[in-house]
Enzyme design. Structure first.
Site, PDB file in Angstrom:
ATOM      1  N   ARG A   1       0.580   4.852  -0.831  1.00  0.00           N
ATOM      2  CA  ARG A   1      -0.608   5.633  -1.241  1.00  0.00           C
ATOM      3  C   ARG A   1      -0.987   6.645  -0.173  1.00  0.00           C
ATOM      4  O   ARG A   1      -1.247   7.812  -0.477  1.00  0.00           O
ATOM      5  CB  ARG A   1      -1.789   4.714  -1.540  1.00  0.00           C
ATOM      6  CG  ARG A   1      -1.654   3.971  -2.853  1.00  0.00           C
ATOM      7  CD  ARG A   1      -2.813   3.055  -3.108  1.00  0.00           C
ATOM      8  NE  ARG A   1      -2.899   2.082  -2.021  1.00  0.00           N
ATOM      9  CZ  ARG A   1      -3.925   1.306  -1.762  1.00  0.00           C
ATOM     10  NH1 ARG A   1      -5.005   1.377  -2.494  1.00  0.00           N
ATOM     11  NH2 ARG A   1      -3.913   0.445  -0.779  1.00  0.00           N
TER      12      ARG A   1
ATOM     13  N   ASN B   1      -3.045   1.406  -6.639  1.00  0.00           N
ATOM     14  CA  ASN B   1      -2.161   0.269  -6.865  1.00  0.00           C
ATOM     15  C   ASN B   1      -2.542  -0.384  -8.185  1.00  0.00           C
ATOM     16  O   ASN B   1      -3.727  -0.550  -8.475  1.00  0.00           O
ATOM     17  CB  ASN B   1      -2.297  -0.762  -5.746  1.00  0.00           C
ATOM     18  CG  ASN B   1      -1.631  -0.339  -4.458  1.00  0.00           C
ATOM     19  OD1 ASN B   1      -0.823   0.578  -4.436  1.00  0.00           O
ATOM     20  ND2 ASN B   1      -1.976  -0.994  -3.374  1.00  0.00           N
TER      21      ASN B   1
END
Length: 92
Positions: free
Chosen positions: A20, A38
């Protein structure tokens, strides 16, 4: 220049490897708007909006994994009309 928005689901070793964070850095560099998060199933979901050349560069880098610790095994891309707003951030 016209922009396009895509929803991307990335599978593989993509959680717990800085995926990320690296995706945010990549998006900011390419001036892509959207978010990354996520998913509970171990995948990572990305909403990305940008002009076609920038979006293609972004998708290409995501497919190779923006972090050296990740390993992408599958990428599903769907065009969408969702407006992600401005900036690129992580969603939780």
């Amino acid at each position: 220049m016209a922009t396009k928005t895509v929803n991307i689901i990335v599978s593989g070793r993509v959680q717990g490897v800085g995926f990320r964070y690296a995706t945010i850095k990549l998006a900011n560099r390419l001036k892509i708007n959207g978010w990354v998060k996520n998913n509970l199933d171990g995948s990572v979901e990305i909403l990305a909006n940008g002009d076609e050349p920038s979006l293609q560069s972004f998708i290409s880098a995501v497919k190779k994994s923006p972090t050296p610790y990740g390993k992408v095994t599958n990428v599903d891309i769907t065009e969408t009309s969702i407006n992600p707003g401005f900036g690129f951030d992580a969603k939780y």
